[in-house]
Design a protein around this motif. Structure first.
Motif, PDB file in Angstrom:
ATOM      1  N   GLN A  53       1.135  -1.318   0.346  1.00 12.19           N
ATOM      2  CA  GLN A  53       0.092   0.111  -0.389  1.00 12.19           C
ATOM      3  C   GLN A  53       0.906   0.653  -0.017  1.00 12.19           C
ATOM      4  N   GLY A  54       1.997   1.074   0.682  1.00 11.99           N
ATOM      5  CA  GLY A  54       3.332   1.999   0.676  1.00 11.99           C
ATOM      6  C   GLY A  54       3.365   2.468  -0.791  1.00 11.99           C
ATOM      7  N   VAL A  55       3.798   1.793  -1.753  1.00 12.70           N
ATOM      8  CA  VAL A  55       4.062   1.721  -2.539  1.00 12.70           C
ATOM      9  C   VAL A  55       3.292   2.736  -3.323  1.00 12.70           C
ATOM     10  N   SER A  56       1.622   2.579  -3.286  1.00 10.78           N
ATOM     11  CA  SER A  56       0.572   2.852  -3.458  1.00 10.78           C
ATOM     12  C   SER A  56       1.005   4.453  -3.943  1.00 10.78           C
ATOM     13  N   LEU A  57       0.801   4.863  -1.683  1.00 10.80           N
ATOM     14  CA  LEU A  57       0.725   6.292  -1.651  1.00 10.80           C
ATOM     15  C   LEU A  57       2.014   6.758  -2.189  1.00 10.80           C
ATOM     16  N   ASP A  58       3.188   6.379  -2.369  1.00  5.01           N
ATOM     17  CA  ASP A  58       4.608   6.506  -2.973  1.00  5.01           C
ATOM     18  C   ASP A  58       4.559   7.618  -3.941  1.00  5.01           C
ATOM     19  N   ALA A  59       4.265   6.851  -4.848  1.00  4.60           N
ATOM     20  CA  ALA A  59       3.215   6.609  -6.294  1.00  4.60           C
ATOM     21  C   ALA A  59       2.053   7.567  -6.552  1.00  4.60           C
ATOM     22  N   ALA A  60       1.321   8.046  -5.242  1.00  2.58           N
ATOM     23  CA  ALA A  60      -0.148   8.948  -5.521  1.00  2.58           C
ATOM     24  C   ALA A  60       0.914  10.063  -5.297  1.00  2.58           C
ATOM     25  N   LYS A  61       1.574  10.482  -3.892  1.00  5.88           N
ATOM     26  CA  LYS A  61       2.903  11.421  -4.247  1.00  5.88           C
ATOM     27  C   LYS A  61       3.356  11.971  -5.195  1.00  5.88           C
ATOM     28  N   GLU A  62       4.091  10.886  -5.214  1.00  6.99           N
ATOM     29  CA  GLU A  62       4.872  11.323  -7.020  1.00  6.99           C
ATOM     30  C   GLU A  62       3.967  12.678  -8.362  1.00  6.99           C
ATOM     31  N   LEU A  63       2.300  11.196  -7.849  1.00 11.81           N
ATOM     32  CA  LEU A  63       2.283  11.951  -9.323  1.00 11.81           C
ATOM     33  C   LEU A  63       1.140  13.364  -8.720  1.00 11.81           C
ATOM     34  N   ALA A  64       1.205  13.709  -8.009  1.00  8.95           N
ATOM     35  CA  ALA A  64       0.095  14.671  -7.554  1.00  8.95           C
ATOM     36  C   ALA A  64       0.986  15.654  -7.767  1.00  8.95           C
ATOM     37  N   VAL A  65       2.179  15.731  -8.051  1.00  5.97           N
ATOM     38  CA  VAL A  65       3.457  16.716  -9.071  1.00  5.97           C
ATOM     39  C   VAL A  65       3.645  16.460 -10.330  1.00  5.97           C
ATOM     40  N   ASN A  66       3.467  15.741 -10.140  1.00 13.92           N
ATOM     41  CA  ASN A  66       4.324  15.286 -11.484  1.00 13.92           C
ATOM     42  C   ASN A  66       3.313  14.181 -12.425  1.00 13.92           C
ATOM     43  N   GLU A  67       3.882  14.127 -13.936  1.00 10.62           N
ATOM     44  CA  GLU A  67       2.897  13.306 -15.059  1.00 10.62           C
ATOM     45  C   GLU A  67       3.387  11.460 -14.338  1.00 10.62           C
ATOM     46  N   THR A  68       4.816  11.197 -13.857  1.00 12.96           N
ATOM     47  CA  THR A  68       4.650  10.386 -13.665  1.00 12.96           C
ATOM     48  C   THR A  68       5.240   9.691 -12.735  1.00 12.96           C
ATOM     49  N   SER A  69       5.580   8.168 -12.376  1.00  8.25           N
ATOM     50  CA  SER A  69       5.965   7.826 -10.816  1.00  8.25           C
ATOM     51  C   SER A  69       7.157   7.182 -11.268  1.00  8.25           C
ATOM     52  N   ALA A  70       8.107   7.399 -10.671  1.00  7.87           N
ATOM     53  CA  ALA A  70       9.748   6.888 -10.528  1.00  7.87           C
ATOM     54  C   ALA A  70       9.314   5.607  -9.177  1.00  7.87           C
ATOM     55  N   THR A  71       8.389   5.917  -8.805  1.00  4.78           N
ATOM     56  CA  THR A  71       8.593   4.357  -7.716  1.00  4.78           C
ATOM     57  C   THR A  71       7.693   3.656  -8.540  1.00  4.78           C
ATOM     58  N   ILE A  72       6.189   3.758  -9.329  1.00  3.52           N
ATOM     59  CA  ILE A  72       6.231   2.203 -10.176  1.00  3.52           C
ATOM     60  C   ILE A  72       6.566   2.004 -10.835  1.00  3.52           C
ATOM     61  N   ALA A  73       8.046   2.849 -11.741  1.00  3.76           N
ATOM     62  CA  ALA A  73       9.052   2.377 -12.650  1.00  3.76           C
ATOM     63  C   ALA A  73      10.286   1.375 -11.993  1.00  3.76           C
ATOM     64  N   THR A 109      -2.906   4.595  10.184  1.00  4.64           N
ATOM     65  CA  THR A 109      -3.301   6.581   9.641  1.00  4.64           C
ATOM     66  C   THR A 109      -3.280   6.380   7.869  1.00  4.64           C
ATOM     67  N   GLN A 110      -1.794   5.177   7.456  1.00  7.41           N
ATOM     68  CA  GLN A 110      -1.628   5.040   6.042  1.00  7.41           C
ATOM     69  C   GLN A 110      -2.784   4.621   4.716  1.00  7.41           C
ATOM     70  N   PRO A 111      -3.627   4.040   5.382  1.00  7.19           N
ATOM     71  CA  PRO A 111      -4.278   4.475   4.138  1.00  7.19           C
ATOM     72  C   PRO A 111      -5.143   5.099   3.709  1.00  7.19           C
ATOM     73  N   GLY A 112      -6.118   5.986   5.240  1.00  9.99           N
ATOM     74  CA  GLY A 112      -6.361   7.278   4.885  1.00  9.99           C
ATOM     75  C   GLY A 112      -5.469   8.548   4.242  1.00  9.99           C
ATOM     76  N   GLU A 113      -4.417   8.422   4.343  1.00 12.10           N
ATOM     77  CA  GLU A 113      -3.107   8.544   3.930  1.00 12.10           C
ATOM     78  C   GLU A 113      -3.642   8.675   2.124  1.00 12.10           C
ATOM     79  N   LEU A 114      -3.286   7.474   1.875  1.00 14.69           N
ATOM     80  CA  LEU A 114      -3.482   6.748   0.594  1.00 14.69           C
ATOM     81  C   LEU A 114      -4.471   7.567  -0.244  1.00 14.69           C
ATOM     82  N   ARG A 115      -5.915   7.203   0.588  1.00 15.84           N
ATOM     83  CA  ARG A 115      -6.671   7.933   0.303  1.00 15.84           C
ATOM     84  C   ARG A 115      -6.906   9.622  -0.197  1.00 15.84           C
TER      85      ARG A 115
END
Length: 160
Positions: A53-73, A109-115
């Motif tokens: 789930q943390g992978v998704s959270l990190d990706a969401a943080k990146e995608l909030a400010v960028n078009e791509t996610s280095a985490t997903i890659a 806390t993490q699930p709510g942060e991701l959402r």
């Protein structure tokens, strides 16, 4: 395909809800090995779910400010290069060092942060982006379903 972010977020929330029962278990119950859960403990399952789930959270943080996610890659490349068993074993070892109180806090806390992050990421960057949506779906909704039998076995083993 989801029509809007709320549809995904509701499905994700519904999928996560059964896991919240793990937070009600005692430390002793969380550290007891359960045969019906691949030999995992409740703690192991909590850590495993949080890691992905943390992978998704990190990706969401990146995608909030960028078009791509280095985490997903990075995570996809690591999975392809080393294989799931090696990656998951490493997750188990890494998270074993996390103190129980910290694990419980992240679990709370993490699930709510991701959402929360997913509500601010433009839908074009995740919901309408097939590769990104697949990652979010695979690390959350599909992953919750994949481990539902483990969860059930752990909760049943914890019953008096």
């Amino acid at each position: 395909m989801y029509l809007d972010a709320m549809e995904f977020l509701e499905e994700e929330r519904d999928g996560w809800a059964p896991y919240e029962a793990l937070a009600e278990l005692s430390d002793d119950q969380l550290t007891a090995q359960v045969d019906g859960a691949h030999g995992w403990t409740g703690r192991d399952l909590m850590a495993h779910m949080l890691a992905w789930q943390g992978v998704s959270l990190d990706a969401a943080k990146e995608l909030a400010v960028n078009e791509t996610s280095a985490t997903i890659a990075r995570v996809d490349a690591d999975w392809d290069a080393r294989g799931g068993e090696v990656v998951n074993d490493e997750i188990t070892r890494t998270w074993a060092a996390v103190p129980m109180d910290e694990l419980r806090e992240r679990f709370r806390t993490q699930p709510g942060e991701l959402r929360g992050y997913l509500t601010v990421v433009p839908e074009t960057r995740w919901l309408k982006h097939p590769a990104h949506l697949k990652s979010f779906h695979d690390e959350t909704i599909a992953h919750y379903e994949e481990h539902s039998d483990d969860l059930r076995a752990i909760l049943e083993a914890a019953r008096p």
